[in-house]
Design an enzyme around this catalytic site. Structure first.
Site, PDB file in Angstrom:
ATOM      1  N   CYS A 116       0.814  -1.229   0.000  1.00  0.00           N
ATOM      2  CA  CYS A 116       0.000   0.000   0.000  1.00  0.00           C
ATOM      3  C   CYS A 116       0.842   1.270   0.000  1.00  0.00           C
ATOM      4  O   CYS A 116       0.338   2.350  -0.274  1.00  0.00           O
ATOM      5  CB  CYS A 116      -0.951  -0.004   1.193  1.00  0.00           C
ATOM      6  SG  CYS A 116      -1.973  -1.470   1.229  1.00  0.00           S
ATOM      7  N   HIS A 256      -3.552   6.921   3.137  1.00  0.00           N
ATOM      8  CA  HIS A 256      -3.933   5.643   2.525  1.00  0.00           C
ATOM      9  C   HIS A 256      -5.326   5.272   3.030  1.00  0.00           C
ATOM     10  O   HIS A 256      -5.631   5.409   4.217  1.00  0.00           O
ATOM     11  CB  HIS A 256      -2.911   4.578   2.937  1.00  0.00           C
ATOM     12  CG  HIS A 256      -3.291   3.207   2.521  1.00  0.00           C
ATOM     13  ND1 HIS A 256      -3.646   2.894   1.226  1.00  0.00           N
ATOM     14  CD2 HIS A 256      -3.383   2.050   3.228  1.00  0.00           C
ATOM     15  CE1 HIS A 256      -3.934   1.617   1.158  1.00  0.00           C
ATOM     16  NE2 HIS A 256      -3.793   1.075   2.355  1.00  0.00           N
ATOM     17  N   ASN A 286     -10.086  -0.466  -0.082  1.00  0.00           N
ATOM     18  CA  ASN A 286      -8.626  -0.344  -0.060  1.00  0.00           C
ATOM     19  C   ASN A 286      -8.072  -0.840  -1.403  1.00  0.00           C
ATOM     20  O   ASN A 286      -8.241  -2.008  -1.741  1.00  0.00           O
ATOM     21  CB  ASN A 286      -8.096  -1.184   1.112  1.00  0.00           C
ATOM     22  CG  ASN A 286      -6.587  -1.155   1.235  1.00  0.00           C
ATOM     23  OD1 ASN A 286      -5.888  -0.657   0.361  1.00  0.00           O
ATOM     24  ND2 ASN A 286      -6.087  -1.709   2.325  1.00  0.00           N
TER      25      ASN A 286
HETATM   26  O1  UT7 Z   1      -3.810  -1.534   3.559  1.00  0.00           O
HETATM   27  C1  UT7 Z   1      -2.830  -2.028   4.395  1.00  0.00           C
HETATM   28  C2  UT7 Z   1      -3.174  -2.258   5.694  1.00  0.00           C
HETATM   29  N1  UT7 Z   1      -4.462  -2.842   5.995  1.00  0.00           N
HETATM   30  C3  UT7 Z   1      -5.090  -2.292   6.991  1.00  0.00           C
HETATM   31  O2  UT7 Z   1      -4.671  -1.260   7.450  1.00  0.00           O
HETATM   32  C4  UT7 Z   1      -6.237  -3.008   7.622  1.00  0.00           C
HETATM   33  C5  UT7 Z   1      -6.108  -2.925   9.106  1.00  0.00           C
HETATM   34  N2  UT7 Z   1      -7.140  -3.609   9.873  1.00  0.00           N
HETATM   35  C6  UT7 Z   1      -8.421  -3.227   9.872  1.00  0.00           C
HETATM   36  O3  UT7 Z   1      -8.831  -2.346   9.151  1.00  0.00           O
HETATM   37  C7  UT7 Z   1      -9.351  -3.896  10.858  1.00  0.00           C
HETATM   38  O4  UT7 Z   1      -8.610  -4.623  11.805  1.00  0.00           O
HETATM   39  C8  UT7 Z   1     -10.402  -4.828  10.204  1.00  0.00           C
HETATM   40  C9  UT7 Z   1     -11.452  -3.998   9.455  1.00  0.00           C
HETATM   41  C10 UT7 Z   1      -9.735  -5.776   9.255  1.00  0.00           C
HETATM   42  C11 UT7 Z   1     -11.148  -5.619  11.266  1.00  0.00           C
HETATM   43  O5  UT7 Z   1     -11.741  -4.734  12.203  1.00  0.00           O
HETATM   44  P1  UT7 Z   1     -11.585  -5.006  13.771  1.00  0.00           P
HETATM   45  O6  UT7 Z   1     -12.362  -3.984  14.459  1.00  0.00           O
HETATM   46  O7  UT7 Z   1     -10.105  -5.102  14.053  1.00  0.00           O
HETATM   47  O8  UT7 Z   1     -12.326  -6.373  13.915  1.00  0.00           O
HETATM   48  P2  UT7 Z   1     -11.775  -7.786  14.450  1.00  0.00           P
HETATM   49  O9  UT7 Z   1     -10.858  -8.383  13.437  1.00  0.00           O
HETATM   50  O10 UT7 Z   1     -11.278  -7.625  15.833  1.00  0.00           O
HETATM   51  O11 UT7 Z   1     -13.115  -8.572  14.506  1.00  0.00           O
HETATM   52  C12 UT7 Z   1     -14.165  -8.213  15.380  1.00  0.00           C
HETATM   53  C13 UT7 Z   1     -15.298  -9.187  15.171  1.00  0.00           C
HETATM   54  C14 UT7 Z   1     -14.849 -10.644  15.171  1.00  0.00           C
HETATM   55  O12 UT7 Z   1     -15.882 -11.403  15.776  1.00  0.00           O
HETATM   56  P3  UT7 Z   1     -15.707 -11.928  17.286  1.00  0.00           P
HETATM   57  O13 UT7 Z   1     -14.470 -12.756  17.284  1.00  0.00           O
HETATM   58  O14 UT7 Z   1     -15.599 -10.694  18.110  1.00  0.00           O
HETATM   59  O15 UT7 Z   1     -16.973 -12.700  17.515  1.00  0.00           O
HETATM   60  C15 UT7 Z   1     -14.767 -10.984  13.710  1.00  0.00           C
HETATM   61  O16 UT7 Z   1     -14.951 -12.333  13.462  1.00  0.00           O
HETATM   62  O17 UT7 Z   1     -15.882  -8.944  13.888  1.00  0.00           O
HETATM   63  C16 UT7 Z   1     -15.906 -10.173  13.163  1.00  0.00           C
HETATM   64  N3  UT7 Z   1     -15.758  -9.865  11.753  1.00  0.00           N
HETATM   65  C17 UT7 Z   1     -16.793  -9.615  10.956  1.00  0.00           C
HETATM   66  N4  UT7 Z   1     -18.114  -9.566  11.183  1.00  0.00           N
HETATM   67  C18 UT7 Z   1     -18.918  -9.253  10.142  1.00  0.00           C
HETATM   68  C19 UT7 Z   1     -14.606  -9.789  11.033  1.00  0.00           C
HETATM   69  N5  UT7 Z   1     -14.898  -9.486   9.761  1.00  0.00           N
HETATM   70  C20 UT7 Z   1     -16.245  -9.373   9.689  1.00  0.00           C
HETATM   71  C21 UT7 Z   1     -17.138  -9.078   8.650  1.00  0.00           C
HETATM   72  N6  UT7 Z   1     -18.449  -9.020   8.930  1.00  0.00           N
HETATM   73  N7  UT7 Z   1     -16.717  -8.809   7.387  1.00  0.00           N
END
Ligand code: UT7
Length: 329
Positions: A116, A256, A286
């Site tokens: 990125c 970004h 993204n």
């Molecule tokens: O471009 C280069 C770099 N990339 C980035 O910068 C991305 C960086 N990371 C992020 O943007 C975020 O960490 C994400 C958007 C990927 C995830 O958000 P988060 O707030 O960190 O969520 P999480 O991974 O902690 O997941 C929270 C919950 C989980 O459920 P439990 O374990 O709490 O029951 C996930 O399974 O949300 C769940 N979850 C979803 N639920 C519905 C994860 N993805 C989804 C989804 N829809 N698509």
């Protein structure tokens, strides 16, 4: 003593595939919801390339737009750089395919892989080539077909990414020096937090690697998020320092576009109000190396920035890599 060679930004362009994939569409594909995607990422929709549409196709159409806005003929280009992590093929470079499409046989070309942060790495590279006197006019492209390396059954990643391309033409100039600074960083210790494990020399393609889905993107989202915010803030501060400008001199920040919450957290850390921060993640998702340049192109086309304005672009991505650049439009 010879006068320092300045770098002028001649023009920009972008291209997005026609097909729109909305959050509602994704609800039918994986266990997710429009509400979750919007509130956790800020994304509402993203563009997806056709099966037979390649990264170099997107790069070509963005390059044509950049050529139009630059008012130069393709023959004036003497170096082509393409930042991408989704090349048409392992080799030759996507820049080779782009060169062929532009009909610029014999112009030197190469790809740049910095995920990125690719476009920021590209600005630093183009600037160095021009300032050294080696090349006069550089076509720099950030182009991605991330939909082609996405696991469409993995809700943790498939809701985040999109396709698109942006291009910039830069040239040697005696009157202008539009690239005020570039700052780059990387830390390979975190390479396995965001990567594609299969297909390279570590895990060459086999039936097993395909069955294990090793050819699609894997990401530890939370860890990437935690690293992205401080590193983007650091890069923004360093590039600002190198430019000799103050925070208040910057007319627009272009971070970004990976996650709205990352963008807001970086702005907060830098103490910049959100009205000075460009956001288009809601309609693009993204798009890795293409985010900062397509955002800049949109900011120029919509009049959000005008000639003479200072813009700071900041990125963070797989590797980890990060970087920032202060440019005058
Ligand atoms: O471009 C280069 C770099 N990339 C980035 O910068 C991305 C960086 N990371 C992020 O943007 C975020 O960490 C994400 C958007 C990927 C995830 O958000 P988060 O707030 O960190 O969520 P999480 O991974 O902690 O997941 C929270 C919950 C989980 O459920 P439990 O374990 O709490 O029951 C996930 O399974 O949300 C769940 N979850 C979803 N639920 C519905 C994860 N993805 C989804 C989804 N829809 N698509």
């Amino acid at each position: 003593m010879n006068k320092k060679i300045g770098v002028k930004i001649l023009g920009t362009g972008s291209y997005f595939p026609k097909k729109v994939l909305t959050n509602t569409d994704l609800e039918k594909m994986v266990d997710t919801s429009d509400e979750w995607i919007r509130t956790r990422t800020g994304i509402k929709e993203r563009r997806i390339s056709e099966k037979n549409e390649t990264t170099s196709d997107l790069a070509y159409l963005a390059s044509l737009e950049a050529l139009k806005s630059s008012n130069i003929s393709p023959e004036q280009i003497d170096l082509i750089l393409v930042a991408t992590i989704t090349p048409d093929m392992f080799f030759p470079s996507t820049a080779c395919f782009l060169q062929k499409k532009l009909g610029l046989n014999f112009v030197p070309v190469f790809d740049l892989s910095a995920a990125c942060s690719g476009f920021i790495y590209g600005i630093a590279t183009a600037r160095a080539f021009i300032e050294s006197g080696l090349y006069k006019t550089v076509l720099l492209v950030g182009a991605e077909s991330l939909s082609k390396i996405t696991d469409w059954t993995d809700r943790n990643t498939c809701v985040l990414f999109g396709d698109g391309a942006g291009a910039m033409l830069l040239s040697a100039s005696e009157e202008n020096d539009n690239i005020l600074s570039t700052y780059l960083g990387a830390d390979g210790a975190y390479s396995e937090l965001l990567f594609i494990p299969g297909g390279g020399s570590a895990n060459p393609a086999t039936v097993e690697t395909v069955n294990q889905k090793l050819h699609t993107m894997k990401m530890q989202g939370k860890d990437v998020f935690k690293a992205a915010v401080p590193k983007m803030a650091l890069a923004a501060r360093k590039a600002l320092e190198l430019s000799g400008k103050k925070l208040e001199n910057i007319n627009l920040f272009i971070p970004h576009q990976a996650n709205m919450r990352i963008i807001e957290a970086v702005a907060k850390k830098l103490d910049i109000s959100m009205d000075r921060v460009f956001v288009n993640i809601h309609k693009t998702g993204n798009i890795s190396s293409a985010t900062t340049i397509t955002a800049l192109d949109e900011a120029i086309k919509t009049g959000r920035v005008k000639s003479g304005d200072l813009v700071e672009m900041v990125a963070f991505g797989g590797g980890f890599t990060w970087g920032a650049s202060v440019v005058r439009i």
